[in-house]
Design a protein around this motif. Structure first.
Motif, short mmCIF file in Angstrom:
data_model
loop_
_atom_site.label_atom_id
_atom_site.label_comp_id
_atom_site.label_asym_id
_atom_site.label_seq_id
_atom_site.Cartn_x
_atom_site.Cartn_y
_atom_site.Cartn_z
N ARG A 30 0.82 -1.20 0.00
CA ARG A 30 0.00 0.00 0.00
C ARG A 30 0.86 1.25 0.00
O ARG A 30 0.57 2.23 -0.71
CB ARG A 30 -0.92 -0.02 1.22
CG ARG A 30 -1.87 1.16 1.31
CD ARG A 30 -2.70 1.07 2.57
NE ARG A 30 -3.39 2.32 2.84
CZ ARG A 30 -3.97 2.61 3.99
NH1 ARG A 30 -3.92 1.73 4.98
NH2 ARG A 30 -4.58 3.75 4.18
N GLY A 33 2.06 2.05 -3.34
CA GLY A 33 1.04 2.54 -4.26
C GLY A 33 0.27 1.49 -5.02
O GLY A 33 -0.47 1.83 -5.94
N HIS A 35 -2.40 -0.41 -4.42
CA HIS A 35 -3.86 -0.31 -4.42
C HIS A 35 -4.33 0.88 -5.25
O HIS A 35 -5.23 0.75 -6.10
CB HIS A 35 -4.38 -0.20 -2.98
CG HIS A 35 -4.00 -1.35 -2.10
ND1 HIS A 35 -2.71 -1.55 -1.66
CD2 HIS A 35 -4.75 -2.36 -1.59
CE1 HIS A 35 -2.67 -2.64 -0.91
NE2 HIS A 35 -3.90 -3.15 -0.85
N ASP A 36 -3.73 2.04 -5.04
CA ASP A 36 -4.14 3.23 -5.77
C ASP A 36 -3.83 3.11 -7.26
O ASP A 36 -4.65 3.48 -8.11
CB ASP A 36 -3.44 4.47 -5.21
CG ASP A 36 -3.92 4.81 -3.80
OD1 ASP A 36 -5.03 4.36 -3.43
OD2 ASP A 36 -3.18 5.50 -3.08
N LEU A 37 -2.66 2.58 -7.58
CA LEU A 37 -2.27 2.45 -8.99
C LEU A 37 -3.19 1.48 -9.73
O LEU A 37 -3.59 1.74 -10.87
CB LEU A 37 -0.82 1.97 -9.07
CG LEU A 37 0.25 2.99 -8.68
CD1 LEU A 37 1.57 2.29 -8.42
CD2 LEU A 37 0.40 4.03 -9.78
N GLY A 39 -6.29 0.81 -9.01
CA GLY A 39 -7.58 1.46 -9.18
C GLY A 39 -7.57 2.52 -10.26
O GLY A 39 -8.56 2.72 -10.97
N GLN A 40 -6.45 3.23 -10.41
CA GLN A 40 -6.37 4.33 -11.36
C GLN A 40 -6.06 3.87 -12.78
O GLN A 40 -6.56 4.46 -13.74
CB GLN A 40 -5.28 5.31 -10.91
CG GLN A 40 -5.58 6.02 -9.59
CD GLN A 40 -4.36 6.68 -9.01
OE1 GLN A 40 -3.28 6.69 -9.62
NE2 GLN A 40 -4.49 7.23 -7.81
N ASN A 51 -13.59 -2.78 -9.50
CA ASN A 51 -12.85 -2.79 -8.24
C ASN A 51 -11.48 -3.47 -8.36
O ASN A 51 -11.10 -4.30 -7.55
CB ASN A 51 -13.67 -3.47 -7.15
CG ASN A 51 -13.36 -2.90 -5.77
OD1 ASN A 51 -12.48 -2.06 -5.62
ND2 ASN A 51 -14.08 -3.38 -4.77
N ALA A 53 -8.82 -2.13 -7.67
CA ALA A 53 -8.02 -1.71 -6.51
C ALA A 53 -8.04 -2.74 -5.40
O ALA A 53 -7.16 -2.75 -4.52
CB ALA A 53 -8.53 -0.37 -5.98
#
Length: 460
Positions: A30, A33, A35-37, A39-40, A51, A53
């Motif tokens: 986390r 990055g 999870h964020d990466l 998702g993005q 989902n 992420a």
């Protein structure tokens, strides 16, 4: 050692977990990055792709814990795992997610993998320790055997094995174990250097973004002795060190080396000679200027050094046509390189290219034990996720101790990941009770403390 008395068993404790090491490891993911990466950047359409992420990190977590198939992802749903982690998904859901990928989505996942490696290098400074001076990018491929007739892209490869071909580039330094900078899954019957140009370009870019500021040398075996590979290394600001095939031009260059130029060397530890299937402890080395790829237009000729190691043959053969007696008495191994190292140092450095074989062995002993889907793009995504899991495990080991920084993936998993724990709740806070006298308690604590250090607050 024996069982001291009768034992009864029940699978009934909702507060036990068998992989407590996933807590700090996924916290580290986390921070980097992941999870964020996911998702993005991963935009798979429909319910199957929703989902990302949560689903992408879940797949990575399963691989870190030892899953080598989609069904093995059920490992994440035992005991108290649902209390420790949010967003757990059933294996069927994760498999459906992977099968919804197209080639474009795999490339999106590639960008996530590169960015996560950059993030890990920022969180774990020693992950690429020494890269401000020198680093190596090793390129190789391997056949991953498959069975049955339903998998897309399966064919017989260069080693007569039926399966799919995985190509990878790994970054390492003399002080740091390798991490994977780029991967590709390809059809089984593809040639080894196919696509290596773009792979090397991407891997060099990722390495630079991850903080590698020193001189990079791209190393590869004779299958990658092509103009495209050498040119890609040069355009990326790297040196190259590639095993040269014994074509007529190379043979002629070796024949011109004066007998007085050969320098004898003794290896501190014997090295394995794959051609003669034996260990050797001494050899002779010489070098000669060489112009490669002269069949191409003149602007594409490459002038560099040909460093040659020769070893006496156990069973001298008849002299091949057009070659001298020394080819009957010696077996030669040539390296085409533009490195600035001294001759013996350059020869020893090139032999260290074998480090990528350990990376491949670790992957085959883990997530790449199988390519679990019949869909080629799903298996391609699985390969990228395996690289993320490999790098995350390597980063966790680096945070834990100097010993684990260079340990095999299986060792890190056994010591730090698959640690049993009992969950307890105190003041609305989960507490993990781990085994007393666990031999690797101090490395585990070092990993946990680093993973949950500010600015990341502990979170389920």
């Amino acid at each position: 050692m024996r069982v001291s008395h009768k034992v009864s068993t029940d699978f009934d404790d909702p507060n036990l977990v068998s992989v407590a090491g996933l807590v700090p490891t996924m916290a580290l993911a986390r921070r980097a990055g992941l999870h964020d990466l996911a998702g993005q950047r991963v935009k798979v359409p429909g319910d199957a792709g929703a989902n990302a992420a949560m689903k992408v990190p879940a797949l990575v977590a399963g691989m870190v814990a030892g899953a080598d198939s989609i069904d093995d992802m059920d490992l994440l749903r035992h005991g108290g795992m649902g209390k420790v982690f949010a967003g757990l998904r059933a294996p069927s859901t994760l498999g459906t997610h992977l099968r919804a990928y197209t080639h474009g989505h795999v490339r999106q996942l590639d960008s996530v993998a590169a960015a996560v490696l950059v993030g890990l290098a920022g969180e774990v400074p020693d992950l690429l320790k020494g890269s401000e001076e020198v680093a190596y990018l090793d390129v190789d491929d391997t056949m991953r055997q498959t069975h049955g007739y339903q998998k897309q892209g399966v064919a017989y490869g260069y080693n007569k094995t039926k399966g799919l071909n995985a190509q990878l580039a790994a970054v390492s330094t003399p002080l740091a174990a390798p991490v994977i900078a780029a991967t590709r899954l390809r059809r089984g019957n593809v040639s080894s250097p196919h696509g290596a140009k773009s792979l090397i370009t991407e891997a060099l870019g990722t390495a630079r973004r991850a903080g590698v500021s020193g001189q990079i040398t791209v190393r590869a075996d004779s299958a990658y002795y092509t103009h495209a590979v050498v040119a890609a290394a040069s355009r990326g600001g790297a040196r190259f060190s590639v095993t040269a095939r014994m074509d007529p031009a190379v043979v002629a260059a070796i024949s011109r080396i004066p007998e007085t130029d050969w320098v004898g060397i003794k290896y501190p530890a014997a090295i394995w000679d794959p051609d003669e299937q034996r260990w050797i402890s001494d050899a002779e080395v010489a070098e000669v200027p060489f112009v490669a790829f002269t069949s191409r237009r003149k602007a594409e000729h490459v002038t560099a050094r040909l460093i040659v190691r020769r070893v006496k043959r156990l069973n001298p053969r008849s002299v091949p046509a057009g070659q001298g007696e020394m080819f009957a008495a010696y077996r030669h191994h040539a390296v085409f390189t533009d490195t600035e190292l001294a001759m013996l140092e350059a020869e020893a450095s090139h032999r260290d290219h074998a480090i990528i074989e350990q990376v491949i062995a670790d992957l085959k002993d883990g997530p790449l034990a199988h390519l679990p889907s019949g869909v080629f793009t799903a298996n391609s995504a699985w390969t990228v996720l395996a690289a993320i899991a490999f790098n995350l495990t390597r980063a966790a080991g680096t945070l834990a101790s100097t010993r684990h920084a260079r340990a095999r993936t299986a060792t890190i998993r056994k010591h730090l990941i698959t640690v049993p724990a009992r969950l307890a709740t105190s003041a609305r806070r989960l507490r993990l009770h781990l085994p007393k006298d666990w031999p690797w308690e101090h490395p585990w604590r070092a990993l946990n403390d680093a993973a949950f250090a500010p600015p990341l607050a502990p979170a389920a």
